[in-house]
Design a protein around this motif. Structure first.
Motif, mmCIF file in Angstrom:
data_model
loop_
_atom_site.group_PDB
_atom_site.id
_atom_site.type_symbol
_atom_site.label_atom_id
_atom_site.label_comp_id
_atom_site.label_asym_id
_atom_site.label_seq_id
_atom_site.Cartn_x
_atom_site.Cartn_y
_atom_site.Cartn_z
ATOM 1 N N ILE A 1 -76.373 -11.292 22.635
ATOM 2 C CA ILE A 1 -76.996 -11.277 23.958
ATOM 3 C C ILE A 1 -78.406 -10.709 23.827
ATOM 4 O O ILE A 1 -78.607 -9.654 23.225
ATOM 5 C CB ILE A 1 -76.142 -10.456 24.942
ATOM 6 C CG1 ILE A 1 -74.754 -11.092 25.062
ATOM 7 C CG2 ILE A 1 -76.824 -10.332 26.298
ATOM 8 C CD1 ILE A 1 -73.732 -10.258 25.793
ATOM 9 N N ASN A 2 -79.385 -11.403 24.398
ATOM 10 C CA ASN A 2 -80.772 -10.973 24.239
ATOM 11 C C ASN A 2 -81.057 -9.657 24.967
ATOM 12 O O ASN A 2 -80.302 -9.240 25.843
ATOM 13 C CB ASN A 2 -81.752 -12.081 24.651
ATOM 14 C CG ASN A 2 -81.819 -12.304 26.149
ATOM 15 O OD1 ASN A 2 -81.913 -11.383 26.943
ATOM 16 N ND2 ASN A 2 -81.784 -13.580 26.545
ATOM 17 N N VAL A 3 -82.134 -9.008 24.577
ATOM 18 C CA VAL A 3 -82.445 -7.663 25.054
ATOM 19 C C VAL A 3 -82.608 -7.612 26.568
ATOM 20 O O VAL A 3 -82.182 -6.652 27.210
ATOM 21 C CB VAL A 3 -83.674 -7.073 24.313
ATOM 22 C CG1 VAL A 3 -84.955 -7.816 24.677
ATOM 23 C CG2 VAL A 3 -83.815 -5.592 24.573
ATOM 24 N N GLU B 1 -64.417 -10.375 39.773
ATOM 25 C CA GLU B 1 -65.492 -9.576 39.190
ATOM 26 C C GLU B 1 -66.731 -9.770 40.049
ATOM 27 O O GLU B 1 -67.141 -10.901 40.302
ATOM 28 C CB GLU B 1 -65.807 -10.034 37.767
ATOM 29 C CG GLU B 1 -64.684 -9.855 36.787
ATOM 30 C CD GLU B 1 -65.017 -10.362 35.391
ATOM 31 O OE1 GLU B 1 -64.257 -10.053 34.479
ATOM 32 O OE2 GLU B 1 -66.029 -11.085 35.228
ATOM 33 N N SER B 2 -67.306 -8.672 40.510
ATOM 34 C CA SER B 2 -68.550 -8.788 41.261
ATOM 35 C C SER B 2 -69.543 -7.764 40.736
ATOM 36 O O SER B 2 -69.195 -6.618 40.454
ATOM 37 C CB SER B 2 -68.313 -8.616 42.762
ATOM 38 O OG SER B 2 -67.715 -7.377 43.036
ATOM 39 N N SER B 3 -70.766 -8.237 40.554
ATOM 40 C CA SER B 3 -71.828 -7.374 40.046
ATOM 41 C C SER B 3 -73.112 -7.723 40.780
ATOM 42 O O SER B 3 -73.133 -8.601 41.646
ATOM 43 C CB SER B 3 -72.011 -7.571 38.538
ATOM 44 O OG SER B 3 -72.618 -8.821 38.281
ATOM 45 N N THR B 4 -74.166 -7.063 40.393
ATOM 46 C CA THR B 4 -75.475 -7.340 40.959
ATOM 47 C C THR B 4 -75.856 -8.800 40.738
ATOM 48 O O THR B 4 -76.593 -9.384 41.523
ATOM 49 C CB THR B 4 -76.523 -6.422 40.286
ATOM 50 O OG1 THR B 4 -76.098 -5.068 40.444
ATOM 51 C CG2 THR B 4 -77.885 -6.584 40.909
ATOM 52 N N PHE B 5 -75.325 -9.426 39.679
ATOM 53 C CA PHE B 5 -75.795 -10.734 39.244
ATOM 54 C C PHE B 5 -74.858 -11.900 39.497
ATOM 55 O O PHE B 5 -75.283 -13.036 39.487
ATOM 56 C CB PHE B 5 -76.142 -10.681 37.753
ATOM 57 C CG PHE B 5 -77.022 -9.511 37.434
ATOM 58 C CD1 PHE B 5 -78.339 -9.484 37.861
ATOM 59 C CD2 PHE B 5 -76.526 -8.411 36.772
ATOM 60 C CE1 PHE B 5 -79.146 -8.393 37.601
ATOM 61 C CE2 PHE B 5 -77.325 -7.319 36.497
ATOM 62 C CZ PHE B 5 -78.642 -7.311 36.920
ATOM 63 N N ARG B 6 -73.558 -11.622 39.686
ATOM 64 C CA ARG B 6 -72.641 -12.738 39.903
ATOM 65 C C ARG B 6 -71.315 -12.247 40.468
ATOM 66 O O ARG B 6 -70.976 -11.066 40.358
ATOM 67 C CB ARG B 6 -72.387 -13.518 38.622
ATOM 68 C CG ARG B 6 -71.448 -12.813 37.658
ATOM 69 C CD ARG B 6 -71.104 -13.681 36.482
ATOM 70 N NE ARG B 6 -70.007 -13.073 35.736
ATOM 71 C CZ ARG B 6 -69.257 -13.704 34.888
ATOM 72 N NH1 ARG B 6 -69.474 -14.972 34.653
ATOM 73 N NH2 ARG B 6 -68.294 -13.101 34.245
ATOM 74 N N THR B 7 -70.592 -13.201 41.040
ATOM 75 C CA THR B 7 -69.222 -12.952 41.486
ATOM 76 C C THR B 7 -68.373 -14.059 40.881
ATOM 77 O O THR B 7 -68.759 -15.229 40.899
ATOM 78 C CB THR B 7 -69.132 -12.969 43.018
ATOM 79 O OG1 THR B 7 -69.950 -11.912 43.538
ATOM 80 C CG2 THR B 7 -67.707 -12.757 43.489
ATOM 81 N N LYS B 8 -67.223 -13.672 40.324
ATOM 82 C CA LYS B 8 -66.383 -14.658 39.646
ATOM 83 C C LYS B 8 -64.917 -14.357 39.953
ATOM 84 O O LYS B 8 -64.486 -13.213 39.862
ATOM 85 C CB LYS B 8 -66.633 -14.598 38.146
ATOM 86 C CG LYS B 8 -65.914 -15.672 37.372
ATOM 87 C CD LYS B 8 -66.605 -15.928 36.057
ATOM 88 C CE LYS B 8 -65.997 -17.072 35.315
ATOM 89 N NZ LYS B 8 -66.654 -18.330 35.520
ATOM 90 N N ASP B 9 -64.171 -15.395 40.326
ATOM 91 C CA ASP B 9 -62.728 -15.280 40.524
ATOM 92 C C ASP B 9 -62.025 -15.810 39.285
ATOM 93 O O ASP B 9 -62.359 -16.891 38.790
ATOM 94 C CB ASP B 9 -62.282 -16.092 41.741
ATOM 95 C CG ASP B 9 -62.596 -15.384 43.042
ATOM 96 O OD1 ASP B 9 -62.214 -14.213 43.184
ATOM 97 O OD2 ASP B 9 -63.226 -16.003 43.922
ATOM 98 N N LEU C 1 -68.223 -15.728 30.046
ATOM 99 C CA LEU C 1 -68.708 -14.353 30.126
ATOM 100 C C LEU C 1 -69.970 -14.303 30.982
ATOM 101 O O LEU C 1 -70.591 -15.328 31.263
ATOM 102 C CB LEU C 1 -69.007 -13.824 28.715
ATOM 103 C CG LEU C 1 -67.844 -13.844 27.713
ATOM 104 C CD1 LEU C 1 -68.311 -13.357 26.346
ATOM 105 C CD2 LEU C 1 -66.686 -12.992 28.208
ATOM 106 N N ALA C 2 -70.370 -13.097 31.387
ATOM 107 C CA ALA C 2 -71.521 -12.934 32.281
ATOM 108 C C ALA C 2 -72.796 -13.559 31.721
ATOM 109 O O ALA C 2 -73.640 -14.036 32.477
ATOM 110 C CB ALA C 2 -71.741 -11.455 32.585
ATOM 111 N N ASP C 3 -72.931 -13.580 30.397
ATOM 112 C CA ASP C 3 -74.148 -14.150 29.785
ATOM 113 C C ASP C 3 -74.047 -15.659 29.581
ATOM 114 O O ASP C 3 -74.960 -16.278 29.051
ATOM 115 C CB ASP C 3 -74.444 -13.461 28.451
ATOM 116 C CG ASP C 3 -73.470 -13.865 27.353
ATOM 117 O OD1 ASP C 3 -72.272 -14.029 27.654
ATOM 118 O OD2 ASP C 3 -73.900 -14.004 26.202
#
Length: 132
Positions: A24-26, A52-60, A73-75
Motif C-alpha cells: 500500500i502506497n505511503v 465497516e464504516s470509515s472516513t473513506f468508505r462503507t462496506k457491508d 480490502l480498503a485499498d
C-alpha cells in the motif's frame, strides 16, 4: 455472539509497517492511520453480517463460517478466503487475487476490547477496538 455490537478503532500496533508489506502506497497508509474505522458485527449462528464504516468508505460484508467468499480490502486489493471459529477466536485466511500470497487475520475479545490481528509475509500488526 460475543462479537455482536459496534466497535470503534482506538489504537493500532505496527499497522503502517504491515500496510507497507502489503504494498500500500505511503499516501493511502497515512490516510488509513486516521480512518476512524467502526465495525458493526451481527452474528446469527454461523452467519455474520459486518458493516465497516470509515472516513473513506462503507462496506457491508456477509459470510458464513467455513464458506469461501470474495472481499475487497480498503485499498482495493481483491482477496478470497474464509472465516472459521476456533474456540472464542475468529480466524480468517485470505488469498490475494493479484499475487496468490496469503493474508491471515484473527478477531478475539480481550479484556473488553476487540483485537484484530493481521499477518502478511511475516509482518504482524494489530488494531484494537472499543465497544461503542
Amino acid at each position: 455472539m460475543a462479537f455482536d455490537g459496534t466497535w470503534k478503532v482506538e489504537r493500532s500496533e505496527n499497522y503502517d509497517t504491515f500496510m507497507e508489506q502489503m504494498g500500500i502506497n505511503v499516501m493511502k497508509r497515512k490516510l488509513a492511520e486516521h480512518d476512524n474505522l467502526k465495525i458493526s458485527i451481527q452474528q446469527s449462528g454461523n452467519d455474520f453480517h459486518i458493516k465497516e464504516s470509515s472516513t473513506f468508505r462503507t462496506k457491508d460484508i456477509h459470510f458464513t463460517l467455513g464458506t469461501p467468499f470474495d472481499y475487497s480490502l480498503a485499498d482495493g486489493t481483491e482477496v478470497s478466503g474464509t472465516w472459521e471459529m476456533e474456540g472464542d477466536m475468529l480466524k480468517g485466511k485470505f488469498t490475494r487475487k493479484d499475487n496468490s500470497k496469503v493474508l491471515t487475520t484473527t478477531r478475539v475479545l480481550l479484556e473488553g476490547e476487540l483485537v484484530q490481528s493481521y499477518n502478511y509475509e511475516g509482518v504482524d500488526a494489530k488494531r484494537i477496538f472499543k465497544k461503542q
